[in-house]
Design an enzyme around this catalytic site. Structure first.
Site, PDB file in Angstrom:
ATOM      1  CD  GLN A   7      -2.582  -9.892   9.681  1.00  8.91           C
ATOM      2  OE1 GLN A   7      -2.782 -10.335   8.538  1.00  8.91           O
ATOM      3  NE2 GLN A   7      -3.461  -9.102  10.198  1.00  8.91           N
ATOM      4  NE  ARG A  38      -2.345  -0.967  10.019  1.00  7.71           N
ATOM      5  CZ  ARG A  38      -2.347  -2.318   9.210  1.00  7.71           C
ATOM      6  NH1 ARG A  38      -2.087  -2.537   8.261  1.00  7.71           N
ATOM      7  NH2 ARG A  38      -3.001  -3.257  10.255  1.00  7.71           N
ATOM      8  CG  ASP A  92      -2.033  -1.051   1.279  1.00  7.22           C
ATOM      9  OD1 ASP A  92      -1.690  -2.131   0.474  1.00  7.22           O
ATOM     10  OD2 ASP A  92      -2.985  -0.883   1.901  1.00  7.22           O
ATOM     11  CD  GLU A  94      -1.052  -6.291   8.704  1.00  6.70           C
ATOM     12  OE1 GLU A  94      -1.578  -6.121   7.867  1.00  6.70           O
ATOM     13  OE2 GLU A  94      -1.239  -5.630   9.962  1.00  6.70           O
ATOM     14  CD1 TRP A 123       2.581  -2.351   2.504  1.00  6.77           C
ATOM     15  CD2 TRP A 123       3.953  -3.763   2.177  1.00  6.77           C
ATOM     16  NE1 TRP A 123       1.941  -3.739   2.535  1.00  6.77           N
ATOM     17  CE2 TRP A 123       2.799  -4.630   2.339  1.00  6.77           C
ATOM     18  CE3 TRP A 123       5.302  -4.524   2.047  1.00  6.77           C
ATOM     19  CZ2 TRP A 123       2.795  -5.970   2.063  1.00  6.77           C
ATOM     20  CZ3 TRP A 123       5.262  -5.966   1.832  1.00  6.77           C
ATOM     21  CH2 TRP A 123       4.118  -6.637   1.899  1.00  6.77           C
TER      22      TRP A 123
END
Length: 293
Positions: free
Chosen positions: A273, A51, A17, A258, A213
């Site tokens: 996860q 995030r 993302d 995650e 990411w």
């Protein structure tokens, strides 16, 4: 464009993302009037810094609005839409997937015409990656910004290792790509707690140690590269990457995170996860896909 590479119209399509891969493209996008939205992804983490930022998210939602306005029509999107990127990682995964389907098709006794069709798709994507995305001196492969005439997006992320996923590589290029994965730029970087593949390399512009990411390591992506190393015949290297990830995942604090901090091995994002658990099970299994070559 007919060059054998897959276009993505949104960072979400790639799965990576907020990767710095998209920064230069998103920087030129100005948002307009759109419906209000409420983020829910930040509710799954202790620290919202793990995030994407609100500014990034607003651009993501703006792109969704533009796609809706164009009714997801490819011709119209290519005419006016601001985010069209040839995704080198997705293209390489497509190549690897077609080779896997060919192997499966042979085992099932499917018609040769079907296998030939898949082989032609694989050849096109392989040629696209090697002819358009590869930097021969470094063996790194790059995404292409189609709004800038196919200009390579020169940032150092896990996507640069995508060449190792391709089938039918010559032995010399395979070895150089293997060496790149374990170089000081990637798994061998001095700041890493465990020698695993980072989502973004620590020395690149846009790196953020704890942000999605932009730095942390993802076990699911490491599984993919471990699979690819085995696929290319580098079983010892595949095993080394597997062991490094299992060491990280076996920490008492890990809880199938995650993604994980490169420097400390701390689990980040949401815990427990399913895809992290799934690749762990495969790594530990006597019938692991990594042993099928």
């Amino acid at each position: 464009e007919g060059i054998g590479l897959i276009s993505v119209y949104h960072p979400w399509e790639s799965g990576l993302d907020n990767s710095p891969r998209w920064d230069s493209v998103l920087a030129g996008i100005e948002t307009g009037t759109m419906p209000e939205f409420q983020r829910r992804d930040t509710k799954h983490v202790k620290d919202s810094a793990e995030r994407p930022t609100d500014e990034e998210y607003r651009k993501y939602m703006w792109l969704v609005e533009l796609l809706k306005r164009d009714a997801y029509d490819d011709i119209q999107i290519h005419r006016s839409y601001p985010f069209v990127v040839k995704d080198v990682l997705m293209s390489a995964i497509f190549n690897l997937s077609n080779h896997a389907l060919i192997k499966l098709g042979r085992a099932l006794g499917r018609e040769q015409s079907e296998l030939d069709f898949l082989s032609a798709l694989a050849d096109r994507s392989r040629s696209g990656v090697l002819e358009k995305c590869l930097e021969p001196d470094s063996a790194m492969v790059y995404d292409l910004d189609m709004r800038r005439a196919g200009e390579k997006i020169k940032v150092s992320t896990c996507a640069n290792l995508a060449g190792i996923l391709l089938g039918d590589l010559d032995s010399g290029l395979k070895s150089v790509m293997r060496d790149l994965a374990f170089s000081k730029q990637f798994c061998g970087h001095g700041s890493l707690r465990f020698p695993v593949v980072p989502s973004t390399t620590p020395d690149t512009v846009g790196f953020k140690a704890r942000s999605y990411w932009r730095g942390p390591s993802w076990p699911v992506l490491n599984w993919l590269f471990s699979y690819a190393l085995a696929y290319q015949g580098f079983m010892e290297d595949s095993e080394a990457l597997k062991k490094a990830n299992l060491a990280m995942l076996s920490q008492e604090q890990a809880q199938f995170g995650e993604y994980f901090s490169l420097e400390t091995g701390e689990p980040l994002g949401s815990l427990k996860q399913s895809w992290t658990a799934a690749v762990t099970i495969d790594w530990l299994s006597d019938r692991s896909l990594l042993r099928s070559f």
